[in-house]
Design a protein around this motif. Structure first.
Motif, PDB file in Angstrom:
ATOM      1  N   TYR A  53       0.885  -1.444  -0.070  1.00 46.96           N
ATOM      2  CA  TYR A  53      -0.005   0.070  -0.125  1.00 46.96           C
ATOM      3  C   TYR A  53       0.733   1.259   0.081  1.00 46.96           C
ATOM      4  CZ  TYR A  53       0.917   0.515   5.037  1.00 46.96           C
ATOM      5  OH  TYR A  53       1.568   0.812   6.389  1.00 46.96           O
ATOM      6  N   LYS A  54       2.126   1.282   0.632  1.00 48.30           N
ATOM      7  CA  LYS A  54       2.848   2.373   0.820  1.00 48.30           C
ATOM      8  C   LYS A  54       3.562   2.604  -0.710  1.00 48.30           C
ATOM      9  CE  LYS A  54       4.187   2.421   5.724  1.00 48.30           C
ATOM     10  NZ  LYS A  54       5.506   2.327   6.707  1.00 48.30           N
ATOM     11  N   TRP A  55       4.011   1.648  -1.261  1.00 52.76           N
ATOM     12  CA  TRP A  55       4.770   1.822  -2.702  1.00 52.76           C
ATOM     13  C   TRP A  55       3.665   2.192  -3.766  1.00 52.76           C
ATOM     14  CZ3 TRP A  55       7.262  -3.485  -1.370  1.00 52.76           C
ATOM     15  CH2 TRP A  55       8.188  -3.360  -0.235  1.00 52.76           C
ATOM     16  N   LEU A  56       2.525   1.569  -3.597  1.00 54.28           N
ATOM     17  CA  LEU A  56       1.252   2.151  -4.743  1.00 54.28           C
ATOM     18  C   LEU A  56       1.264   3.578  -4.613  1.00 54.28           C
ATOM     19  CD1 LEU A  56      -1.330  -0.606  -4.580  1.00 54.28           C
ATOM     20  CD2 LEU A  56       0.250  -0.310  -6.242  1.00 54.28           C
ATOM     21  N   LYS A  57       1.308   4.200  -3.685  1.00 60.23           N
ATOM     22  CA  LYS A  57       1.173   5.654  -3.654  1.00 60.23           C
ATOM     23  C   LYS A  57       2.239   6.579  -4.752  1.00 60.23           C
ATOM     24  CE  LYS A  57      -0.178   5.814   1.522  1.00 60.23           C
ATOM     25  NZ  LYS A  57       0.521   6.360   2.538  1.00 60.23           N
ATOM     26  N   TYR A  58       3.193   5.826  -4.867  1.00 56.66           N
ATOM     27  CA  TYR A  58       4.296   6.529  -5.877  1.00 56.66           C
ATOM     28  C   TYR A  58       4.110   6.029  -7.192  1.00 56.66           C
ATOM     29  CZ  TYR A  58       5.582   7.905  -1.236  1.00 56.66           C
ATOM     30  OH  TYR A  58       5.472   8.407   0.094  1.00 56.66           O
ATOM     31  N   VAL A  59       3.296   5.035  -7.415  1.00 57.24           N
ATOM     32  CA  VAL A  59       3.325   4.720  -8.869  1.00 57.24           C
ATOM     33  C   VAL A  59       2.588   5.537  -9.585  1.00 57.24           C
ATOM     34  CG1 VAL A  59       2.319   2.652 -10.173  1.00 57.24           C
ATOM     35  CG2 VAL A  59       3.246   1.916  -8.134  1.00 57.24           C
ATOM     36  N   GLN A  60       3.129   5.653 -10.865  1.00 60.69           N
ATOM     37  CA  GLN A  60       2.472   6.886 -11.931  1.00 60.69           C
ATOM     38  C   GLN A  60       2.129   5.837 -13.246  1.00 60.69           C
ATOM     39  OE1 GLN A  60       5.692   9.670 -12.489  1.00 60.69           O
ATOM     40  NE2 GLN A  60       5.764  10.252 -10.436  1.00 60.69           N
ATOM     41  N   CYS A  61       2.033   4.824 -13.379  1.00 61.07           N
ATOM     42  CA  CYS A  61       1.579   4.042 -14.608  1.00 61.07           C
ATOM     43  C   CYS A  61       0.114   3.597 -14.085  1.00 61.07           C
ATOM     44  CB  CYS A  61       2.443   2.997 -14.933  1.00 61.07           C
ATOM     45  SG  CYS A  61       2.709   1.645 -13.690  1.00 61.07           S
ATOM     46  N   LEU A 121      -6.564  -1.883  -1.767  1.00 62.45           N
ATOM     47  CA  LEU A 121      -5.544  -1.347  -2.412  1.00 62.45           C
ATOM     48  C   LEU A 121      -5.788  -0.419  -3.518  1.00 62.45           C
ATOM     49  CD1 LEU A 121      -3.333  -4.482  -2.652  1.00 62.45           C
ATOM     50  CD2 LEU A 121      -2.683  -2.460  -1.354  1.00 62.45           C
ATOM     51  N   SER A 122      -7.216  -0.686  -4.285  1.00 66.48           N
ATOM     52  CA  SER A 122      -7.466  -0.121  -5.212  1.00 66.48           C
ATOM     53  C   SER A 122      -8.012   1.528  -4.923  1.00 66.48           C
ATOM     54  CB  SER A 122      -9.040  -0.568  -5.775  1.00 66.48           C
ATOM     55  OG  SER A 122     -10.088  -0.441  -4.913  1.00 66.48           O
ATOM     56  N   LYS A 123      -8.082   1.788  -3.583  1.00 66.50           N
ATOM     57  CA  LYS A 123      -8.321   3.069  -3.082  1.00 66.50           C
ATOM     58  C   LYS A 123      -7.134   3.902  -2.830  1.00 66.50           C
ATOM     59  CE  LYS A 123     -12.705   1.558  -0.981  1.00 66.50           C
ATOM     60  NZ  LYS A 123     -13.476   1.434   0.167  1.00 66.50           N
ATOM     61  N   VAL A 124      -5.892   3.006  -2.702  1.00 70.49           N
ATOM     62  CA  VAL A 124      -4.658   4.015  -2.615  1.00 70.49           C
ATOM     63  C   VAL A 124      -4.463   5.105  -3.662  1.00 70.49           C
ATOM     64  CG1 VAL A 124      -2.302   3.484  -2.049  1.00 70.49           C
ATOM     65  CG2 VAL A 124      -3.788   1.946  -1.132  1.00 70.49           C
ATOM     66  N   ASN A 125      -4.391   4.406  -4.848  1.00 73.49           N
ATOM     67  CA  ASN A 125      -4.050   5.234  -6.048  1.00 73.49           C
ATOM     68  C   ASN A 125      -5.195   5.158  -6.978  1.00 73.49           C
ATOM     69  OD1 ASN A 125      -2.690   6.680  -8.028  1.00 73.49           O
ATOM     70  ND2 ASN A 125      -0.731   5.649  -7.761  1.00 73.49           N
ATOM     71  N   PRO A 126      -6.475   5.660  -6.715  1.00 71.18           N
ATOM     72  CA  PRO A 126      -7.623   5.366  -7.550  1.00 71.18           C
ATOM     73  C   PRO A 126      -7.476   6.008  -8.622  1.00 71.18           C
ATOM     74  CG  PRO A 126      -7.984   7.235  -5.790  1.00 71.18           C
ATOM     75  CD  PRO A 126      -6.707   6.688  -5.433  1.00 71.18           C
ATOM     76  N   LYS A 127      -6.842   7.022  -9.090  1.00 75.18           N
ATOM     77  CA  LYS A 127      -7.046   7.653 -10.457  1.00 75.18           C
ATOM     78  C   LYS A 127      -6.461   6.678 -11.402  1.00 75.18           C
ATOM     79  CE  LYS A 127      -7.638  12.354  -9.074  1.00 75.18           C
ATOM     80  NZ  LYS A 127      -7.071  13.880  -9.332  1.00 75.18           N
ATOM     81  N   LEU A 128      -5.426   5.737 -11.017  1.00 71.95           N
ATOM     82  CA  LEU A 128      -4.700   5.041 -11.945  1.00 71.95           C
ATOM     83  C   LEU A 128      -4.870   3.548 -11.776  1.00 71.95           C
ATOM     84  CD1 LEU A 128      -1.139   6.602 -11.575  1.00 71.95           C
ATOM     85  CD2 LEU A 128      -2.805   6.870 -13.407  1.00 71.95           C
TER      86      LEU A 128
END
Length: 292
Positions: free
Chosen positions: A201-209, A230-237
C-alpha cells in the motif's frame, strides 16, 4: 510470590519465546522454495525460451528464463511469482502473455531454483532492480509490463514505484505481509517481528503508470477485500478486476481471468468529454413538493 504474578511471568516468558521463534522461523514459514541443481535442464513443450544468469554485486546468481512469442514482440512482461516452488513450474503460465506476442521474463528469488545468495527483503528488491535495469538496456520502459503474483505483487509494486513501466498488474495482492500475518495471530507484534513487511500500500502511492488489480472473490488466503482497499490507494490510476468465485491459486482456470488479461494488454486509452455526461448530476435527498 503471588499466584497471579507467577502466572503472568510464565505467560510473558511463553509470549517472548513464541515471538523469538516467529522472528527466526519466518523465512521457513513464508518461503517454500524448490531448489534445482546448477546443471538442471528446463523443458517447456511448445515454448521458445532461453535461460539467463545474472551475477549480483554480492556474488549471488539470479537465474531466469526468457520466454519468446511466435510473432514480433510488443514488449516484455517481468513476471514476479509467488512464494513457492521455482520457475520450473511457474514457467507454464508464460503462455498467457506470449500468446499476445509479449516476451516474458521469469526469475527465481534467492534460494529458489538455481538462484543463490542470502535472502532478505532488501536483497530481493535490489536484485529485481538490477534485472529491471538489464531489461531497460534492451528496450524502452514504455514496453515493460510488471506482473506480480501473490508474494511477487509487493515486489512488483516497489519496482513500479521506483521506475516508469508501461503498466503494473497485481494478481491476488496483499495490503502488506504484516497484515497477512496478523490475520493468523493478531496478538503477536508483527510490526516489530516481520523481516519481510512488504508494505504494498505504501509503494502504490508512488506508482505513476496504470495499475490493474486482479483478485478472486473467494480467495481464502488473501481476502478479496484486500484488493478493494488497495484500489483506493491510487484510485485515479487503478482498476480492479474481479474473478467471481476465484480462489488464490486457481484464477488461471477461469475464462474471465484470460479475458481480463486480453483486455488489459490490448486496451486503448481514450478521453471522455465529461461535459456531456451526468457526472455533476446529484440525486436529491429531499422529496420535492408538487405544486397544485
Amino acid at each position: 510470590m503471588p499466584y497471579w504474578l507467577h502466572t503472568l511471568i510464565i505467560v510473558l516468558i511463553i509470549y517472548i519465546a513464541i515471538s523469538i521463534a516467529l522472528y527466526y522461523l519466518q523465512d521457513y514459514m513464508l518461503f517454500k522454495p524448490e531448489k534445482l541443481p546448477a546443471d538442471f535442464q528446463f523443458n517447456y513443450e511448445n515454448q521458445d525460451f532461453e535461460e539467463h544468469n545474472l551475477e549480483t554485486r554480492d556474488g549471488a546468481v539470479i537465474n531466469g528464463i526468457l520466454f519468446k512469442p511466435k510473432g514480433k514482440p510488443k514488449g516484455i512482461v517481468l513476471y514476479l511469482k509467488g512464494n513457492s516452488k521455482s520457475i520450473k513450474g511457474w514457467g507454464k503460465f508464460a503462455v498467457d502473455f506470449t500468446r499476445h506476442n509479449y516476451n516474458v521474463l521469469m526469475v527465481d528469488y534467492r534460494g529458489f531454483g538455481k538462484s543463490t545468495g542470502r535472502r532478505s527483503q532488501k536483497a530481493i528488491k535490489r536484485d529485481l532492480q538490477v534485472v529491471y535495469n538489464k531489461i531497460k538496456e534492451r528496450t524502452t520502459e514504455d514496453r515493460i509490463i510488471l506482473y506480480g503474483r501473490s508474494l511477487g505483487s509487493g515486489f512488483a509494486a516497489k519496482l513500479a514505484s521506483m521506475n516508469n513501466p508501461k503498466m503494473l498488474i497485481l494478481d491476488a495482492p496483499y495490503y502488506s505481509l504484516t497484515k497477512v500475518a496478523a490475520r493468523y495471530a493478531p496478538f503477536m507484534p508483527f510490526s516489530i517481528l516481520m523481516k519481510y513487511p512488504l508494505p504494498t500500500y505504501k509503494w502504490l502511492k508512488y506508482v505513476q503508470c496504470p495499475i490493474h488489480i486482479i483478485h478472486g472473490t473467494n480467495d481464502k488466503l488473501i481476502p478479496y477485500k484486500t484488493s478493494i482497499k488497495l484500489s483506493k490507494v491510487n484510485p485515479k490510476l487503478t482498476k480492479l478486476h474481479s474473478v467471481i468465485g476465484g480462489g488464490h491459486k486457481n484464477l488461471n482456470t477461469f475464462e474471465s481471468y484470460h479475458k481480463m488479461i486480453h483486455n488489459i494488454l490490448h486496451q486503448k486509452s481514450f478521453d471522455i468529454d465529461l461535459s456531456t455526461t451526468s457526472i455533476h448530476v446529484k440525486h436529491s435527498s429531499k422529496p420535492t413538493k408538487t405544486k397544485v
